[in-house]
Design a protein around this motif. Structure first.
Motif, PDB file in Angstrom:
ATOM      1  N   ALA A  17       0.770  -1.062  -0.375  1.00 51.68           N
ATOM      2  CA  ALA A  17      -0.078  -0.265   0.023  1.00 51.68           C
ATOM      3  C   ALA A  17       1.301   1.370  -0.063  1.00 51.68           C
ATOM      4  CB  ALA A  17      -1.067  -0.084   1.175  1.00 51.68           C
ATOM      5  N   ALA A  18       2.208   1.222   0.949  1.00 52.11           N
ATOM      6  CA  ALA A  18       2.796   2.457   0.560  1.00 52.11           C
ATOM      7  C   ALA A  18       4.017   2.195  -0.758  1.00 52.11           C
ATOM      8  CB  ALA A  18       3.895   2.353   1.998  1.00 52.11           C
ATOM      9  N   SER A  19       3.649   1.651  -1.883  1.00 56.35           N
ATOM     10  CA  SER A  19       5.108   2.021  -2.745  1.00 56.35           C
ATOM     11  C   SER A  19       4.290   2.778  -3.721  1.00 56.35           C
ATOM     12  CB  SER A  19       4.121   0.798  -3.832  1.00 56.35           C
ATOM     13  OG  SER A  19       3.407   0.072  -3.884  1.00 56.35           O
ATOM     14  N   SER A  20       4.817   3.293  -4.380  1.00 63.46           N
ATOM     15  CA  SER A  20       4.727   5.259  -5.375  1.00 63.46           C
ATOM     16  C   SER A  20       6.196   5.124  -6.069  1.00 63.46           C
ATOM     17  CB  SER A  20       4.587   5.765  -3.350  1.00 63.46           C
ATOM     18  OG  SER A  20       5.953   6.734  -3.354  1.00 63.46           O
ATOM     19  N   PHE A 133      -0.782   2.138 -13.801  1.00 62.25           N
ATOM     20  CA  PHE A 133      -1.598   0.548 -13.462  1.00 62.25           C
ATOM     21  C   PHE A 133      -0.727   0.468 -12.173  1.00 62.25           C
ATOM     22  CE2 PHE A 133      -2.139   0.826 -18.470  1.00 62.25           C
ATOM     23  CZ  PHE A 133      -3.281   1.251 -18.004  1.00 62.25           C
ATOM     24  N   GLY A 134      -1.759  -0.305 -11.291  1.00 58.00           N
ATOM     25  CA  GLY A 134      -1.297  -0.815  -9.970  1.00 58.00           C
ATOM     26  C   GLY A 134      -1.764  -0.116  -8.819  1.00 58.00           C
ATOM     27  N   GLU A 135      -1.093  -0.143  -7.698  1.00 57.10           N
ATOM     28  CA  GLU A 135      -1.412   0.158  -6.141  1.00 57.10           C
ATOM     29  C   GLU A 135      -0.549   1.733  -6.226  1.00 57.10           C
ATOM     30  OE1 GLU A 135      -4.001  -0.616  -4.750  1.00 57.10           O
ATOM     31  OE2 GLU A 135      -4.715  -2.441  -5.632  1.00 57.10           O
ATOM     32  N   ALA A 136       0.518   1.592  -6.980  1.00 57.29           N
ATOM     33  CA  ALA A 136       1.280   2.279  -6.750  1.00 57.29           C
ATOM     34  C   ALA A 136       1.136   4.018  -6.774  1.00 57.29           C
ATOM     35  CB  ALA A 136       2.403   1.903  -6.891  1.00 57.29           C
ATOM     36  N   ARG A 137       1.538   4.911  -5.884  1.00 57.69           N
ATOM     37  CA  ARG A 137       0.634   6.092  -5.879  1.00 57.69           C
ATOM     38  C   ARG A 137       1.460   6.377  -6.907  1.00 57.69           C
ATOM     39  NH1 ARG A 137       1.579   6.028  -0.622  1.00 57.69           N
ATOM     40  NH2 ARG A 137       3.169   7.515  -0.536  1.00 57.69           N
ATOM     41  N   ALA A 138       0.937   7.264  -8.215  1.00 54.25           N
ATOM     42  CA  ALA A 138       1.337   9.128  -8.815  1.00 54.25           C
ATOM     43  C   ALA A 138       2.060   9.588  -8.232  1.00 54.25           C
ATOM     44  CB  ALA A 138       0.802   8.936  -9.901  1.00 54.25           C
ATOM     45  N   VAL A 139       3.132  10.239  -8.992  1.00 55.74           N
ATOM     46  CA  VAL A 139       3.583  11.350  -8.586  1.00 55.74           C
ATOM     47  C   VAL A 139       3.564  13.000  -9.427  1.00 55.74           C
ATOM     48  CG1 VAL A 139       5.984  10.983  -9.518  1.00 55.74           C
ATOM     49  CG2 VAL A 139       5.916  12.133  -7.632  1.00 55.74           C
ATOM     50  N   ASN A 140       3.143  13.599  -8.254  1.00 55.37           N
ATOM     51  CA  ASN A 140       3.251  14.743  -9.569  1.00 55.37           C
ATOM     52  C   ASN A 140       4.275  16.532  -8.906  1.00 55.37           C
ATOM     53  OD1 ASN A 140       2.830  17.201 -10.760  1.00 55.37           O
ATOM     54  ND2 ASN A 140      -0.125  16.912  -9.950  1.00 55.37           N
ATOM     55  N   THR A 141       4.825  16.454  -8.965  1.00 63.48           N
ATOM     56  CA  THR A 141       5.458  17.310  -8.598  1.00 63.48           C
ATOM     57  C   THR A 141       6.226  18.438  -8.960  1.00 63.48           C
ATOM     58  OG1 THR A 141       6.566  15.396  -7.103  1.00 63.48           O
ATOM     59  CG2 THR A 141       8.393  17.278  -6.768  1.00 63.48           C
TER      60      THR A 141
END
Length: 283
Positions: A17-20, A133-141
């Motif tokens: 769940a914490a993967s990103s 795709f998947g459970e990893a959260r996307a990043v917008n920095t």
């Protein structure tokens, strides 16, 4: 044993769940078209550039980074560099070309930017967007600002806002004036010309041997049909006259339809009576 297995499952679920997504080894360089040395700056997800990156009219900004998922280099499904205009909030996405190793690159010049960006009085905001795709959260920095340096000798670009759906000013229709009658002199001339043809018609009948004696026989055999037929012809001429002077098409059509039906019915009987006399040998 079961308790240990449960703890392991919870730990694995929390780790998943914490993967990103993230990025590393990021740099931005600005190179002029003339081939002068490029200005290169490094940045990271946690340490964006503090100074704006200057982009001239002939310059090209190049962004290089490595996309990672949980610290491992990987190719994401989507990777963009978005440039945002601060006052209007308008954004323009520029997709990164990403390899299987996660290495990504994109080049942007002024000609690639919307016209609205070239008119912006404030620096543009550049951000890195990575997701898959998947459970990893996307990043917008947000990573750095871009300060456009326009050519003072070039004309200022113009921008016209596109037509949007919405309330429009009221439209006042101005219809063209209706058709007018020709001058009275011309109308009077042709009316007299038609009237002058009436005696010419009767004289021609007499010269050609028209038999006026049959008028009494015709009226005696079918008085109603002959009178109605002749009257319907005169009435139709009256309809045309009214249309010429004052009536419109919607007033003419019903009256012309009624007169036309009367003409057909009465003319059938009247001309049938004339045919019977012709077949009997009367001339």
């Amino acid at each position: 044993m079961r308790f240990t297995q449960a703890l392991l499952l919870l730990a694995a679920g929390a780790a998943q769940a914490a993967s990103s997504w993230s990025f590393d080894d990021a740099s931005v360089s600005v190179a002029a078209k003339k081939g002068s040395d490029a200005i290169k700056e490094k940045f990271s997800q946690k340490a964006p550039l503090t100074k704006p990156v200057g982009l001239g009219s002939t310059d090209t900004v190049k962004i290089i980074l490595t996309a990672k998922e949980d610290g491992k280099a990987k190719r994401p499904h989507q990777a963009f560099v978005t440039i945002k205009e601060q006052e209007t909030g308008l954004e323009a996405p520029f997709p990164l070309t990403v390899k299987d190793t996660g290495k990504a690159v994109v080049q942007i010049s002024q000609k690639d930017l919307p016209v609205q960006f070239l008119l912006s009085p404030k620096p543009l905001k550049a951000s890195v967007v990575i997701g898959s795709f998947g459970e990893a959260r996307a990043v917008n920095t947000p990573v750095f600002d871009i300060e456009l340096q326009t050519d003072p000798n070039a004309p200022v670009p113009k921008y016209e806002a596109p037509v949007r759906y919405g309330k429009k000013p009221e439209i006042h229709h101005i219809f063209r004036p209706g058709p007018q009658s020709p001058p009275k002199v011309i109308s009077l001339f042709f009316a007299l010309a038609v009237a002058a043809m009436v005696p010419v018609l009767f004289i021609s009948w007499l010269l050609l041997g028209a038999n006026v004696n049959h008028l009494t026989k015709a009226l005696g055999a079918a008085p109603l049909s002959h009178v109605t037929f002749f009257g319907s012809i005169v009435a139709m001429e009256g309809v045309f006259f009214m249309y010429y002077t004052s009536w419109n098409l919607f007033q003419v059509l019903p009256v012309a339809g009624v007169v036309g039906v009367v003409t057909v019915l009465s003319g059938t009987k009247a001309l049938g009576e004339v045919q019977s006399r012709r077949l009997a040998g009367e001339r």
